[in-house]
Design a protein around this motif. Structure first.
Motif, mmCIF file in Angstrom:
data_model
loop_
_atom_site.group_PDB
_atom_site.id
_atom_site.type_symbol
_atom_site.label_atom_id
_atom_site.label_comp_id
_atom_site.label_asym_id
_atom_site.label_seq_id
_atom_site.Cartn_x
_atom_site.Cartn_y
_atom_site.Cartn_z
ATOM 1 N N LYS A 95 0.864 -1.192 0.000
ATOM 2 C CA LYS A 95 0.000 0.000 0.000
ATOM 3 C C LYS A 95 0.894 1.233 0.000
ATOM 4 C CE LYS A 95 -4.354 -1.701 1.598
ATOM 5 N NZ LYS A 95 -4.873 -1.884 0.251
ATOM 6 N N THR A 102 -8.110 -1.959 2.244
ATOM 7 C CA THR A 102 -8.744 -3.147 1.647
ATOM 8 C C THR A 102 -10.083 -3.347 2.335
ATOM 9 O OG1 THR A 102 -6.541 -4.116 1.375
ATOM 10 C CG2 THR A 102 -8.421 -5.621 1.193
ATOM 11 N N HIS A 105 -13.657 -8.405 3.926
ATOM 12 C CA HIS A 105 -13.987 -9.591 3.141
ATOM 13 C C HIS A 105 -13.810 -10.848 3.977
ATOM 14 C CE1 HIS A 105 -9.667 -8.924 2.488
ATOM 15 N NE2 HIS A 105 -9.538 -10.200 2.148
ATOM 16 N N THR A 137 -3.529 -18.149 6.862
ATOM 17 C CA THR A 137 -2.602 -17.209 6.235
ATOM 18 C C THR A 137 -1.614 -16.715 7.287
ATOM 19 O OG1 THR A 137 -4.160 -16.459 4.544
ATOM 20 C CG2 THR A 137 -2.447 -14.892 5.186
ATOM 21 N N LEU A 152 -3.548 -4.142 8.847
ATOM 22 C CA LEU A 152 -4.648 -5.100 8.730
ATOM 23 C C LEU A 152 -5.627 -4.856 9.860
ATOM 24 C CD1 LEU A 152 -3.141 -8.683 8.198
ATOM 25 C CD2 LEU A 152 -4.420 -7.316 6.544
ATOM 26 N N PHE A 215 -4.031 -15.926 10.615
ATOM 27 C CA PHE A 215 -5.487 -15.815 10.647
ATOM 28 C C PHE A 215 -6.132 -16.749 9.645
ATOM 29 C CE2 PHE A 215 -6.129 -13.159 6.811
ATOM 30 C CZ PHE A 215 -4.875 -12.590 6.644
ATOM 31 N N GLU A 217 -8.920 -17.082 6.776
ATOM 32 C CA GLU A 217 -9.554 -16.152 5.826
ATOM 33 C C GLU A 217 -11.053 -16.035 6.091
ATOM 34 O OE1 GLU A 217 -8.310 -14.252 3.087
ATOM 35 O OE2 GLU A 217 -6.405 -14.566 4.102
ATOM 36 N N HIS A 221 -11.856 -9.632 7.422
ATOM 37 C CA HIS A 221 -10.659 -8.811 7.572
ATOM 38 C C HIS A 221 -10.543 -7.830 6.413
ATOM 39 C CE1 HIS A 221 -9.431 -12.228 5.108
ATOM 40 N NE2 HIS A 221 -8.438 -11.497 4.633
ATOM 41 N N SER A 223 -8.124 -3.805 5.567
ATOM 42 C CA SER A 223 -7.066 -2.944 6.101
ATOM 43 C C SER A 223 -7.475 -1.487 5.966
ATOM 44 C CB SER A 223 -5.732 -3.203 5.399
ATOM 45 O OG SER A 223 -5.851 -2.959 4.030
ATOM 46 N N ARG A 232 3.439 0.761 2.972
ATOM 47 C CA ARG A 232 3.208 -0.397 3.847
ATOM 48 C C ARG A 232 3.341 -1.644 2.988
ATOM 49 N NH1 ARG A 232 -0.884 -4.410 3.012
ATOM 50 N NH2 ARG A 232 -2.654 -3.756 4.203
ATOM 51 N N ARG A 238 0.101 -18.671 2.316
ATOM 52 C CA ARG A 238 -1.160 -19.342 2.660
ATOM 53 C C ARG A 238 -0.965 -20.851 2.713
ATOM 54 N NH1 ARG A 238 -4.278 -14.822 2.322
ATOM 55 N NH2 ARG A 238 -4.144 -13.497 0.482
HETATM 56 O O1 LIG Z 1 -3.008 -6.579 3.080
HETATM 57 C C1 LIG Z 1 -4.188 -6.319 2.893
HETATM 58 O O2 LIG Z 1 -4.600 -5.163 2.820
HETATM 59 C C2 LIG Z 1 -5.194 -7.414 2.732
HETATM 60 C C3 LIG Z 1 -4.648 -8.769 3.041
HETATM 61 C C4 LIG Z 1 -5.628 -9.857 2.853
HETATM 62 O O3 LIG Z 1 -6.774 -9.634 2.595
HETATM 63 C C5 LIG Z 1 -5.173 -11.236 3.006
HETATM 64 O O4 LIG Z 1 -3.984 -11.498 3.230
HETATM 65 O O5 LIG Z 1 -6.018 -12.129 2.890
#
Ligand SMILES: O=C(O)CCC(=O)C(=O)O
Length: 295
Positions: A95, A102, A105, A137, A152, A215, A217, A221, A223, A232, A238
């Motif tokens: 970012k 983000t 989701h 992840t 995040l 975490f 998915e 989550h 950001s 960033r 994963r």
């Molecule tokens: O880094 C982000 O902004 C999103 C990361 C994410 O959604 C993920 O790792 O699943």
């Protein structure tokens, strides 16, 4: 303590995420990332040529090939998904100053972002529910990650039920007003359009460079936007147990207005054994790096 403590496992089960944990020294992480960037440029055997889809550079970039099987990550994963573990995917999450956050989701089979021609799950679970999580992840901060530069955030406890329908189609909307999910509007998938996270359950995951968080998915989550003047940088690797079929009926990914052929793809056995044989495995990266594994 190599694995997670009982309290940390309990925390994960209650919240859907756990961390942050130390991996690299704060001054080491950006150096490693710079090294990874050089390796990505000079790589002789790139997995694909897309500059938009940045997946799976652990398959051709030695620094990231080593990263995915770091014991600090793997022992903690073992506490949550068992001793046998495949790394099946990685993503770069950068970012820049001024970038949007983000959007919230929630996924599990990773259909997200694919178009009508390839809306098939990436993951098929044959032993759903056997471990504390079905997939995990490890998101590693390669720069300092603060609220101002887009840390995040998680909705604690949201992994216990579905708030989104990941099977619904997303439409790429790069010019539109709401494009907070890399050109898509993930809010279109909300089961209840009125639902918004309870602010008291929202946790900002600020991390020092070199730390990682684990975490599922399925934990909602996203950001924050980067309102600072510092980039960033995050790298997400994963993992699934080998009982999961990866890209079973998927030969190509079409996302973010680009597409990649998955002919290069293979999982990496980073821990234990694969007694299922469902997935193609890479012992070495595309550039010949021998992947590490904890037996
Ligand atoms: O880094 C982000 O902004 C999103 C990361 C994410 O959604 C993920 O790792 O699943």
């Amino acid at each position: 303590m190599l694995g997670l403590t009982d309290q940390e496992i309990e925390f994960f089960n209650a919240n859907g995420f756990v961390g942050p944990f130390d991996l690299y020294a704060p001054e080491e992480a950006p150096l490693r990332w710079n090294q990874a960037l050089i390796e990505m440029v000079v790589s002789q055997h790139k997995p694909h040529n897309s500059t938009v889809i940045n997946y799976d550079r652990h398959l051709d970039c030695d620094t990231l090939s080593a990263h995915i099987s770091r014991p600090e990550i793997i022992w903690k994963l073992r506490s949550l998904i068992g001793d046998d573990i495949l790394c099946w995917k990685s993503n770069i999450f950068k970012k820049d100053p001024g970038d949007t956050g983000t959007g919230w989701h929630q996924v599990e089979t990773f259909i997200v972002g694919e178009t009508t021609t390839s809306a098939t799950p990436s993951l098929t679970f044959t032993e759903h529910g056997r471990f504390h999580a079905n997939e995990l992840t490890a998101w590693t901060a390669m720069s300092d990650v603060r609220a101002e530069n887009g840390c995040l955030r998680f909705v604690a406890g949201s992994h216990k039920r579905w708030y989104y329908d990941e099977n619904k189609q997303l439409v790429l909307n790069q010019e539109g007003a709401s494009k907070d999910f890399f050109g898509y509007d993930y809010a279109e998938l909300k089961l209840d359009q009125e639902w918004n996270p309870d602010q008291e359950n929202v946790v900002n995951m600020e991390m020092k460079a070199g730390q990682f968080v684990l975490f599922t998915e399925k934990c909602v989550h996203g950001s924050l936007p980067n309102v600072s003047d510092a980039t960033r940088m995050g790298y997400a690797s994963r993992y699934v147990p080998p009982s999961v079929k990866v890209y079973e009926n998927v030969a190509k990914l079409e996302e973010f207005g680009d597409s990649i052929d998955l002919g290069y793809h293979g999982c990496v056995l980073v821990s234990g054994e694969d007694e299922y044989g469902y997935n193609r495995l890479h012992q070495r990266s595309l550039n010949g790096f021998e992947f590490g594994r904890i037996g």
